[in-house]
Design an enzyme around this catalytic site. Sequence first.
Site, PDB file in Angstrom:
ATOM      1  N   GLY A  89       0.789  -1.227   0.000  1.00  0.00           N
ATOM      2  CA  GLY A  89       0.000   0.000   0.000  1.00  0.00           C
ATOM      3  C   GLY A  89       0.821   1.278   0.000  1.00  0.00           C
ATOM      4  N   ARG A 100       7.964 -14.935  -4.434  1.00  0.00           N
ATOM      5  CA  ARG A 100       8.344 -15.532  -3.142  1.00  0.00           C
ATOM      6  C   ARG A 100       7.170 -16.326  -2.610  1.00  0.00           C
ATOM      7  NH1 ARG A 100       5.144 -12.341  -0.049  1.00  0.00           N
ATOM      8  NH2 ARG A 100       4.986 -10.148  -0.591  1.00  0.00           N
ATOM      9  N   ASN A 152       4.251 -11.662  -6.999  1.00  0.00           N
ATOM     10  CA  ASN A 152       5.157 -11.781  -5.860  1.00  0.00           C
ATOM     11  C   ASN A 152       6.060 -12.975  -6.110  1.00  0.00           C
ATOM     12  OD1 ASN A 152       4.366  -9.661  -3.928  1.00  0.00           O
ATOM     13  ND2 ASN A 152       2.399 -10.688  -4.003  1.00  0.00           N
TER      14      ASN A 152
END
Length: 450
Positions: free
Chosen positions: A165, A292, A290
Site C-alpha cells: 500500500g 516468493r 510476488n
Amino acid sequence: MFDKILIANRGEIALRIIRTCREMGIKTVAVYSTADEKSLHVKFADEAVCIGPPAAKDSYLKIPRIIAAAEITDAKAIHPGYGFLAENAEFSRICEEHNIKFIGPSPKMIDTMGNKSMARENMQKYGVPTIPGSTGIITSPEQAKKIAAEIGYPVIFKASAGGGGRGMRICSDESEIEKQLVAARNESEACFGSAEIYLEKFIVEPRHVEIQILGDRHGQVVHFGERDCSMQRRHQKMLEESPSPGMTPELREKMGQAAVNAAETIHYEGAGTIEFLLDRDKNFYFMEMNTRIQVEHPVTEEVTNEDLIQRQIEVAAGLPIQKKKLKMRGHAIECRINAEDPKFNFRPSAGKVKAFHLPGGHSVRVDTHVYAGYDVPPFYDSMIAKLIVSAPDRKQAIHRMKRALNEFVIEGIQTNIPYQLQLMDDPNFIAGKFDTKYLENQFKFNPDPT
C-alpha cells in the site's frame, strides 16, 4: 537435495521452514538479531548465528553478514522466506556468485517481475489481461493527465518498486493529479529508494484474488488454485481464504491458466503468486507478481494437502514438478494475529507475553514463534501468529474460526483478536459480500461490545 539450508528470516516463517526441513532430513541454520535471541526459530534450528543489532537494516537486511553466516556454517542454500530480502535481486545474484542456491527465482526474474511497471508491460506483451493505464513510468503531471483522460477517472498512482500500500494515491479528477503524484513519489522514494510511479485505472469494488503457482527449471508450471485476500485495512491483508467466495470452476480455470501462461512465458522457477483484481462483472486483471512464498500460503496448503515449502525446496534442488490434477477440498480461512490495539487505531503493542494459550481441536493450525514469557520486539512487523482453520465448507470454517479465536488467549500485550472475532459475526462477511475497501468503508468495529 541440500544437506543444510540457512533461513534468512525470522519469526513464524523461519520456524515454518525449519519444520519442513526437519521432515525432509535437512539441517538448518537460523540467523538472528540481538532482539531475537530468544525467538523459537533460534531455539529450534540446528545452528544459529547472530548477524547484528535489532534494526533490520543492521541485521536481516545485511547481505554480507548473511552470506558470511552461510559460509561459516557450510550451508549450500538460503531460503529467504517473505519480506526482508526475499525479492531482492542483488541478494539472489550474490548468492549465485558465492555458489549458494537462492531458494527462489533468478536475479533476472526478480528484476523482471519485481518491478511492477516492467511486470505489467511483460504481461501485456503475453496477452494476460491488465488494468488500463500507463505503459511505463510516469515522467510528468501532463503525461498522467493525458493518460487519465483516456482511461477515465478514478485513477491510481502506484510505486513501481513498492508493495503493502506504500506509494499509492487515488485521484478522482484532474485537479488532484499534480498533488497526488508528488505525494506518491515522495512516499515511494522514502520506502523503497525509488521514486518511479506508474498509473492505472482504479477498479471500483474489486476483489483481490491471487493464484499460487510453482515453476521448475525444466519449464513446467502448475497452479494450486486461488486465495481471496480482499479483507484489507490500509492495503494490509487481515484475513485470507480459499476458495474465493463467488468463484466458479470456469473462472478458476480461466484465471489459473492465465497465471500459468504468464509464468511459463517468462520461464519462471520457484514459488510465486500472480495477483489479480476481480471486478463486479467477473473480469480479472493482472495486478502484480510476488516472486516468493506468501504470508497466506497455509490456506492453500489446507485445501490442496500440499506442503508448499517442501515443493519450493524440491524445485530449487532441481527436481521436476510432478504434475497432477488440481483437487481442492473444503474451505480454509487464515486470520493474521497482530500485536496491535484495535481500540486505539491499531496502535502497535510490543512487550512481554504473560500468558499464551493456543486454540486446538480438529482442523485448527497455528503458525507462530511466540510463547509465554516471550518479549515481542518493537522493531519488526506486528504479526505474531497466523490462525488457520479448515472445514468442509465456508459456513463451517467461519464457525470453527470463531471458536478458535475465542480459545486463543494472549495476555500482557494487546492483539487484534477482538477485531477478528467481530468480523466472524459480520453479516456481509458471512454472505461473502465484500471488496478490498470493505473493512475501511463499511465494517464497524465496536471497541466495547458488552
